[in-house]
Design an enzyme around this catalytic site. Structure first.
Site, PDB file in Angstrom:
ATOM      1  N   ASP A   1     -10.904  -8.825   7.857  1.00  7.40           N
ATOM      2  CA  ASP A   1     -12.165  -8.605   7.679  1.00  7.40           C
ATOM      3  C   ASP A   1     -12.998 -10.039   7.441  1.00  7.40           C
ATOM      4  O   ASP A   1     -14.232 -10.286   7.848  1.00  7.40           O
ATOM      5  CB  ASP A   1     -12.616  -7.984   5.993  1.00  7.40           C
ATOM      6  CG  ASP A   1     -12.566  -6.246   6.454  1.00  7.40           C
ATOM      7  OD1 ASP A   1     -12.345  -5.846   7.528  1.00  7.40           O
ATOM      8  OD2 ASP A   1     -12.723  -5.757   5.604  1.00  7.40           O
TER       9      ASP A   1
ATOM     10  N   TYR B   1       0.951  -1.255   0.070  1.00  6.16           N
ATOM     11  CA  TYR B   1      -0.005   0.053  -0.074  1.00  6.16           C
ATOM     12  C   TYR B   1       0.763   1.119  -0.075  1.00  6.16           C
ATOM     13  O   TYR B   1       0.438   2.154  -0.430  1.00  6.16           O
ATOM     14  CB  TYR B   1      -1.122  -0.076   1.155  1.00  6.16           C
ATOM     15  CG  TYR B   1      -1.962  -1.179   1.176  1.00  6.16           C
ATOM     16  CD1 TYR B   1      -2.217  -1.776   0.004  1.00  6.16           C
ATOM     17  CD2 TYR B   1      -2.750  -1.286   2.306  1.00  6.16           C
ATOM     18  CE1 TYR B   1      -3.238  -2.841   0.048  1.00  6.16           C
ATOM     19  CE2 TYR B   1      -3.725  -2.358   2.504  1.00  6.16           C
ATOM     20  CZ  TYR B   1      -3.932  -3.075   1.304  1.00  6.16           C
ATOM     21  OH  TYR B   1      -4.964  -4.030   1.269  1.00  6.16           O
TER      22      TYR B   1
ATOM     23  N   ASP C   1      -5.418  -6.999   5.619  1.00  4.00           N
ATOM     24  CA  ASP C   1      -6.417  -6.251   5.457  1.00  4.00           C
ATOM     25  C   ASP C   1      -7.668  -7.023   5.042  1.00  4.00           C
ATOM     26  O   ASP C   1      -8.646  -7.238   5.507  1.00  4.00           O
ATOM     27  CB  ASP C   1      -6.127  -5.360   4.286  1.00  4.00           C
ATOM     28  CG  ASP C   1      -7.332  -4.233   3.798  1.00  4.00           C
ATOM     29  OD1 ASP C   1      -8.213  -4.129   4.584  1.00  4.00           O
ATOM     30  OD2 ASP C   1      -7.092  -3.693   2.933  1.00  4.00           O
TER      31      ASP C   1
ATOM     32  N   LYS D   1       3.050 -15.444   1.626  1.00  2.00           N
ATOM     33  CA  LYS D   1       2.972 -16.240   0.252  1.00  2.00           C
ATOM     34  C   LYS D   1       4.430 -16.570  -0.166  1.00  2.00           C
ATOM     35  O   LYS D   1       4.836 -16.153  -1.073  1.00  2.00           O
ATOM     36  CB  LYS D   1       2.285 -15.209  -0.567  1.00  2.00           C
ATOM     37  CG  LYS D   1       1.974 -16.100  -1.711  1.00  2.00           C
ATOM     38  CD  LYS D   1       0.790 -16.949  -1.967  1.00  2.00           C
ATOM     39  CE  LYS D   1       0.652 -17.546  -3.366  1.00  2.00           C
ATOM     40  NZ  LYS D   1      -0.325 -18.739  -3.048  1.00  2.00           N
TER      41      LYS D   1
END
Ligand code: NAD
Length: 360
Positions: free
Chosen positions: A250, A140, A246, A190
């Protein structure tokens, strides 16, 4: 005396923050902890009073406090404003000014609310996990970034970059949190395709050496997304970078089924923690005494735990919330279709939690 800055904000922010403050005061009294409260404006309320979503004076006050309790910002009144001066900018600024690099999002299913999840009760029962997300680095923020025209085609790029210190400090937050819980950290990555993740695996492993009492496993993010749906109760602390965090925070939150129940904490290098419910300002119910204050109340439990080193007072609040729910008390948002329960208001839910707390 620890100083707490209240930034109630907009919409239901002031309503839920008022109930959270009452509960915080009672829990602190029970722990023989004297607190000093200050209050300031953020978001639309600050725009209306000062023409800016957060004043320099409010920032200075926040930096001089032990912890900040925030309600919510935003609403239709300010929706037409230019992006640079909107209420949300106040939130972004306070997070940046306090250097908050760690976002902690618990996902807990209270026994009385098992039916609110979209997953089967036997899968949901016992969920009590904490997602620790790196908040200020990764894809980001990485450079280079942007869109360009290359050989007549539009092309866009973002850069995922982390250095070892950024990884080590968030890993330490996760291990410290695990020590106060069930002592199990799952690092999500990952590393089969990303060099950045390979560095995360190495550094998290190195930090783990300082926490021999905490178990560590590494899990690929794609598997983790599936495992969270299949066996969410098996996880304690999940630590990961900004992008994966992120998404997974959620996902974990929605497994619990109730937006009005989700607290959060953001911690930083400067030592001031910011605590806020995950939900927004809910303008549709603002001022109607219908908001669920439990996310804000559970946020002050996190404040007691992480900023005031009062884990027992924090646990007393969580038990009081569980007790009030077990007694059948529900705000409107927690009542499922077909359930024969009468809704109580925001203030009344505060009363019920306080009554439970004082009984303990
Ligand atoms: P929202 O979270 O405010 O509301 C979504 C829905 O959930 C609404 O129906 C609302 O009534 C309900 N809801 C939310 N919290 C509740 C609670 N505690 N009790 C009962 N019901 C609750 O999200 P939105 O509608 O997308 O956004 C409304 C405003 O909030 C916008 O201006 C948005 O920018 C802002 N917002 C702020 C934050 C924040 O301050 N951290 C986060 C998200 C959205």
């Amino acid at each position: 005396m620890p100083r707490i800055l209240l930034l109630p904000g907009d919409g239901i922010g002031p309503e839920v923050t008022a109930q959270a403050r009452r509960v915080l005061e009672a829990a602190a009294r029970g722990a023989d902890l004297a607190l000093d409260f200050e209050e300031d404006l953020i978001g639309g309320a600050s725009i209306d009073a000062h023409g800016t979503p957060l004043t320099d004076a409010a920032v200075a006050r926040a930096k001089a406090c032990h912890a900040v309790l925030l309600g919510a910002v935003g609403g239709p009144k300010w929706d037409a404003m230019p992006v640079a001066t909107r209420p949300e900018k106040g939130l972004l600024r306070i997070r940046k000014e306090l250097g908050l690099f760690a976002n902690l999002r618990p996902a807990v299913v209270f026994p009385a609310l098992v039916a609110a999840s979209t997953l089967r009760p036997e899968v949901v029962a016992g969920i009590d996990l904490l997602v620790v997300r790196e908040l200020t680095g990764g894809i980001y923020f990485g450079e280079p970034r942007g869109q360009a025209l290359v050989n007549g085609r539009r092309e866009a790029r973002n850069t995922m970059v982390y250095d070892e210190e950024e990884i080590a400090r968030i890993a330490r937050v996760a291990f410290e949190a695990a020590r106060k819980r069930r002592r199990a950290v799952t690092h999500v990555h990952k590393a089969n395709v990303l060099e950045v993740s390979q560095l995360w695996v190495q550094v998290v492993q190195e930090v783990a050496a300082d926490y021999p009492d905490v178990s560590l496993q590494h899990q690929l993010v794609d598997s983790m997304a599936m495992l969270l749906l299949r066996e969410p109760a098996n996880y304690d602390v999940i630590v990961t970078g900004n992008l994966f965090g992120d998404i997974l925070s959620d996902e974990a939150a929605m497994i619990t089924g109730s937006l009005g129940m989700l607290p959060s904490a953001s911690l930083g290098a400067g030592g001031v923690g910011l605590y806020e419910p995950v939900h927004g300002s809910a303008p549709d119910i603002a001022g109607k005494n219908q908001a669920n204050p439990l996310a804000a109340i559970l946020s002050v439990a996190m404040l007691l735990e992480h900023s005031l080193d009062a884990p027992e007072a924090a646990e007393a609040i969580r038990e009081a919330v569980a007790g009030a729910l077990a007694d059948g008390h529900r705000t409107r948002d927690l009542i499922l279709p077909g359930q024969d329960l009468a809704a109580i208001g925001c203030v009344e839910m505060g009363d019920r939690v306080l009554a439970r707390l004082e009984r303990s």
